[in-house]
Design an enzyme around this catalytic site. Sequence first.
Site, PDB file in Angstrom:
ATOM      1  N   ILE A  86       2.780   1.234  -5.803  1.00  0.00           N
ATOM      2  CA  ILE A  86       2.259   2.396  -4.398  1.00  0.00           C
ATOM      3  C   ILE A  86       2.691   1.954  -2.925  1.00  0.00           C
ATOM      4  O   ILE A  86       2.439   0.804  -3.084  1.00  0.00           O
ATOM      5  CB  ILE A  86       0.605   2.519  -5.401  1.00  0.00           C
ATOM      6  N   ALA A  87       2.671   2.431  -2.063  1.00  0.00           N
ATOM      7  CA  ALA A  87       3.139   1.960  -0.167  1.00  0.00           C
ATOM      8  C   ALA A  87       2.888   3.284  -0.147  1.00  0.00           C
ATOM      9  O   ALA A  87       2.636   4.211  -0.267  1.00  0.00           O
ATOM     10  CB  ALA A  87       4.268   1.713  -0.969  1.00  0.00           C
ATOM     11  N   VAL A  88       1.924   2.890   1.482  1.00  0.00           N
ATOM     12  CA  VAL A  88       2.174   3.488   2.579  1.00  0.00           C
ATOM     13  C   VAL A  88       2.362   2.907   3.899  1.00  0.00           C
ATOM     14  O   VAL A  88       2.431   1.683   3.567  1.00  0.00           O
ATOM     15  CB  VAL A  88      -0.026   3.158   2.481  1.00  0.00           C
ATOM     16  N   GLU A 120      -0.732  -4.364 -11.489  1.00  0.00           N
ATOM     17  CA  GLU A 120      -0.731  -5.409 -11.071  1.00  0.00           C
ATOM     18  C   GLU A 120      -0.704  -5.409  -9.726  1.00  0.00           C
ATOM     19  O   GLU A 120      -0.359  -4.715  -8.786  1.00  0.00           O
ATOM     20  CB  GLU A 120       0.592  -5.913 -11.725  1.00  0.00           C
ATOM     21  N   ASN A 125      -3.781  -9.953  -1.818  1.00  0.00           N
ATOM     22  CA  ASN A 125      -3.492  -8.594  -1.302  1.00  0.00           C
ATOM     23  C   ASN A 125      -4.700  -7.662  -1.248  1.00  0.00           C
ATOM     24  O   ASN A 125      -5.326  -7.264  -1.936  1.00  0.00           O
ATOM     25  CB  ASN A 125      -2.010  -7.851  -2.053  1.00  0.00           C
ATOM     26  N   TYR A 132      -8.394  -1.154  -4.914  1.00  0.00           N
ATOM     27  CA  TYR A 132      -8.769  -0.988  -6.141  1.00  0.00           C
ATOM     28  C   TYR A 132      -9.989  -1.286  -7.662  1.00  0.00           C
ATOM     29  O   TYR A 132     -10.410   0.008  -7.567  1.00  0.00           O
ATOM     30  CB  TYR A 132      -7.342  -1.986  -7.373  1.00  0.00           C
TER      31      TYR A 132
END
Length: 165
Positions: A86-88, A120, A125, A132
Amino acid sequence: MRDTLFYRQPEFEIVPMVSDHCAAVATLHAQRFARAWGDGEFVSLLLQPNSFGFVAWQTNTLIFKAPLAGFVLAREVAGEAEILTIAVNDKMARFGLGWRLMQAAMREARNRGGEAMFLEVDDGNAAALGLYRKLGFEKAGERPAYYTDESGRRTSALVMRRDLR
């Protein structure tokens, strides 16, 4: 500055990921991760019948073709779902987009029969860990010295789990 007279809160459209999105997804992935995946890797994963993803674009921008705002890629097999990546986009951070992408992935996993979701995350981070945890994920395990950053420093991967039922 976000509180100026001319500032507009970004609005996003989140749609299912298709092969045509993979070049933009790979570009954003390369901006956010030391070990970037190519568009071929994304296409290959997306074409697997148990994989799915979502992409997000900002809809209220003056730019004709706004860059990809974010994405999530996941899979569900035999009741267990996993966030693959996932990335933003950095410019879209702190607008709730990661939350919305994760909600879309969890909803789709549940619709496909998923009872639990795993992911994971690099233990360093903090932003991702905060997201999460707010979503109800809990630490289920740890992989020591799993990630290596650009400087060669090794960090652990936390394995996190959330019930989808």
